[in-house]
Design a protein around this motif. Structure first.
Motif, PDB file in Angstrom:
ATOM      1  N   TYR A   1      54.931  54.278  18.408  1.00 30.38           N
ATOM      2  CA  TYR A   1      53.893  55.098  17.783  1.00 30.38           C
ATOM      3  C   TYR A   1      52.513  54.634  18.221  1.00 30.38           C
ATOM      4  CZ  TYR A   1      57.499  56.902  14.656  1.00 30.38           C
ATOM      5  OH  TYR A   1      58.622  57.509  14.154  1.00 30.38           O
ATOM      6  N   ARG A   2      51.588  55.591  18.202  1.00 29.51           N
ATOM      7  CA  ARG A   2      50.178  55.296  18.438  1.00 29.51           C
ATOM      8  C   ARG A   2      49.350  56.187  17.515  1.00 29.51           C
ATOM      9  NH1 ARG A   2      48.364  55.659  23.881  1.00 29.51           N
ATOM     10  NH2 ARG A   2      50.454  55.509  24.743  1.00 29.51           N
TER      11      ARG A   2
ATOM     12  N   GLN B   1      50.647  49.760  18.983  1.00 31.00           N
ATOM     13  CA  GLN B   1      51.285  48.707  19.769  1.00 31.00           C
ATOM     14  C   GLN B   1      52.564  48.162  19.118  1.00 31.00           C
ATOM     15  OE1 GLN B   1      50.719  47.628  22.827  1.00 31.00           O
ATOM     16  NE2 GLN B   1      48.956  48.911  23.200  1.00 31.00           N
ATOM     17  N   TYR B   2      53.299  49.012  18.469  1.00 28.38           N
ATOM     18  CA  TYR B   2      54.598  48.615  17.928  1.00 28.38           C
ATOM     19  C   TYR B   2      55.491  49.847  17.923  1.00 28.38           C
ATOM     20  CZ  TYR B   2      53.857  51.088  13.539  1.00 28.38           C
ATOM     21  OH  TYR B   2      53.659  52.082  12.604  1.00 28.38           O
TER      22      TYR B   2
ATOM     23  N   GLY C   1      58.331  43.925  16.869  1.00 27.76           N
ATOM     24  CA  GLY C   1      57.219  43.099  17.305  1.00 27.76           C
ATOM     25  C   GLY C   1      56.341  43.860  18.281  1.00 27.76           C
ATOM     26  N   LEU C   2      55.351  43.159  18.810  1.00 25.99           N
ATOM     27  CA  LEU C   2      54.400  43.775  19.720  1.00 25.99           C
ATOM     28  C   LEU C   2      55.091  44.277  20.985  1.00 25.99           C
ATOM     29  CD1 LEU C   2      51.286  44.177  20.174  1.00 25.99           C
ATOM     30  CD2 LEU C   2      51.363  42.038  21.473  1.00 25.99           C
ATOM     31  N   CYS C   3      54.759  45.510  21.382  1.00 23.43           N
ATOM     32  CA  CYS C   3      55.293  46.067  22.630  1.00 23.43           C
ATOM     33  C   CYS C   3      54.373  47.173  23.103  1.00 23.43           C
ATOM     34  CB  CYS C   3      56.715  46.588  22.460  1.00 23.43           C
ATOM     35  SG  CYS C   3      56.900  47.948  21.289  1.00 23.43           S
ATOM     36  N   GLY C   4      54.518  47.548  24.355  1.00 20.65           N
ATOM     37  CA  GLY C   4      53.728  48.624  24.926  1.00 20.65           C
ATOM     38  C   GLY C   4      54.443  49.955  24.843  1.00 20.65           C
TER      39      GLY C   4
END
Length: 502
Positions: free
Chosen positions: A146-147, A167-168, A187-190
């Motif tokens: 999502y953004r 960023q998740y 966790g954090l991902c692109g």
């Protein structure tokens, strides 16, 4: 596949010939083959109000997402991106060519499977049918990145590429691919991150986009449990597939090539990977020119899921046409599950973007649709002889009784001999004892005067292939007379009870 002092132990599955791992000596030429676009393409395109995106960026395509065959109800199931940055939807098919959009309970009007919640908007996603799931409520799995940003029906005239991104991703599980339960954030991902299952080590791999010195690449987290595995930290991510000097020197793009996406699945005796290779231009140029980015697809293989081989680095497996208005002008994406086994063919669902926007004329994220491209089963690579040439394997230890090949000998012939470790032909199994193969068949038994090869099971033997104007795609030893390999079937297919050929 294990090695011993006596020889290599063949596991279950057809043995593909993309490298020399099984080969002691060879006079054959390795040939790489490309898929064919099915004449029904595009098999899914923007048509409904949900997909048409109010005329700005029509999209009905897998943005990774996934396509699997569900043996429970004998349906192909496609989770896809409906309307740019808008909805996640489900389509179903009886034949993999003609697709239906069932009305589903999320809104009782469309085929959406998740609510839309602005200003949070979906980007890339992953979808998986887990035939090994112990809990029926977790038979289907999904991950959505999502953004935050402007409403997807806006024209994006002043799009902020450096704006705030979530960023998740969020993960979901479902018993039926219709009713989904949110299981928590990752966790954090692109963006364009996704996941897949590796049955060889029985772990879920989160394929995570990161940006590094060489540009876009993939890191990974591997975990026994899909839901628990989402709780990674940034420090726990490890490199998976990384662009290198060969990619950066590639003449295929206007910028150094990067690894935009990476999907993988178990296919027969190996992991099969599809690299989405970015060739440019970068986002701002692509956006302001109104043209889809250029991404093409390369094929890779791994015997353990971590060490990957791309045997053909000179030309893509599938490239965009770059023709204005065509479904595949640019921005090709592979699909979660990678491919399905349908009869003698592999079905790949590939998304492309035409760039056509009814309201804007052109837009880099408009006109997303789904193509069906097909390939001969095991047909990625063959060993070929124009006249007469041979290949001899290393000593191999197998179980089973019946020897099979996938080969095209319609313009020539092929014979196989069984040798001992020292290379001597075994009585009854020499070339002259082999019934010559002169047909084109993906599951072709090899017959000798000595009968089946069950007497050699558990012993180290070599196989000598002599080809005359023929192609050899794979070989394997089967427990059954009908050639079932016991290997993996990627995303499944009609006629199978799961994702194992048994």
């Amino acid at each position: 596949m294990e090695s011993s002092t006596a020889g290599l132990t063949l596991g279950a599955g057809r043995q593909l010939l993309f490298d020399d791992y099984l080969i002691e000596s060879s006079q054959l030429v390795r040939s790489f083959h490309k898929p064919k676009v099915h004449p029904a393409t595009p098999v899914l395109k923007p048509e409904t109000p949900l997909e048409m995106n109010a005329g700005y960026c029509p999209v009905a395509c897998t943005f990774q997402d996934g396509v699997f065959f569900d043996p429970a109800d004998k349906l192909f199931k496609m989770v896809y991106h409906a309307g740019w940055f808008a909805a996640t939807a489900l389509a179903t098919s009886r034949d993999g060519i003609h697709w239906d959009r069932p009305v589903l309970p999320v809104d009782g009007v469309t085929n959406r499977i998740l609510p839309i919640g602005y200003p949070r908007m979906r980007d890339g996603a992953g979808f998986w049918l887990d035939t090994f799931a112990k809990d029926p409520a977790e038979r289907f799995k999904m991950m959505v990145y999502y953004r935050r940003g402007s409403h997807p029906s806006m024209p994006y005239v002043d799009y902020d590429f450096e704006g705030v991104k979530e960023q998740y991703a969020e993960v979901y599980t479902s018993p039926d691919a219709i009713n989904w339960t949110a299981r928590g954030r990752t966790g954090l991902c692109g963006d364009n991150s996704n996941f897949y299952y590796n049955p060889f080590d029985k772990k879920w791999y989160y394929s995570l986009r990161v940006h590094a010195e060489m540009g876009r690449q993939r890191s990974y987290i591997a975990h026994d449990d899909f839901v628990e595995g989402r709780n990674w930290t940034e420090e726990e991510r490890k490199p998976l597939v990384v662009p290198d000097a060969i990619d950066h020197a590639s003449p295929l793009g206007v910028v150094p090539s990067e690894i935009y996406n990476f999907d993988a699945v178990a296919y027969e005796s190996v992991m099969l990977g599809v690299y989405g290779m970015f060739r440019g231009p970068q986002n701002p140029e692509s956006f302001y020119e109104g043209l889809p980015k250029i991404t093409d697809l390369e094929i890779g293989f791994s015997r353990d899921g971590l060490d990957w081989i791309r045997p053909n680095r000179t030309e893509p497996f599938l490239a965009p046409s770059q023709i204005p208005g065509q479904w595949d002008r640019g921005y090709l994406h592979a699909t979660g599950g990678v491919c399905l086994v349908v009869g003698d063919e592999l079905y790949f669902y590939v998304s492309g973007f035409s760039g056509i926007s009814p309201n804007l004329g052109t837009h880099c994220y408009a006109g997303g649709s789904v193509a069906l491209v097909t390939l001969r089963r095991d047909g990625f690579v063959s060993l070929h002889a124009n006249e007469t040439a041979e290949m001899v394997t290393k000593p191999l230890i197998f179980s089973g009784r019946h020897f099979f090949i996938n080969a095209d000998c319609s313009a020539g012939r092929m014979r196989v001999a069984v040798l001992d470790e020292e290379g001597r032909a075994l009585p009854g199994y020499d070339l002259d004892d082999c019934k010559a193969i002169t047909i084109d068949k993906v599951t072709c038994p090899v017959e000798w005067k000595g009968g089946d090869i069950g007497a050699f099971a558990g012993k180290a033997v070599r196989f000598r292939f002599v080809l005359e104007n023929s192609h050899l795609y794979s070989f394997w030893v089967s427990q059954s007379e009908d050639g079932r390999s016991g290997g993996y079937l990627a995303a499944g297919g009609p006629g199978y009870s799961g994702v194992i050929d048994e």
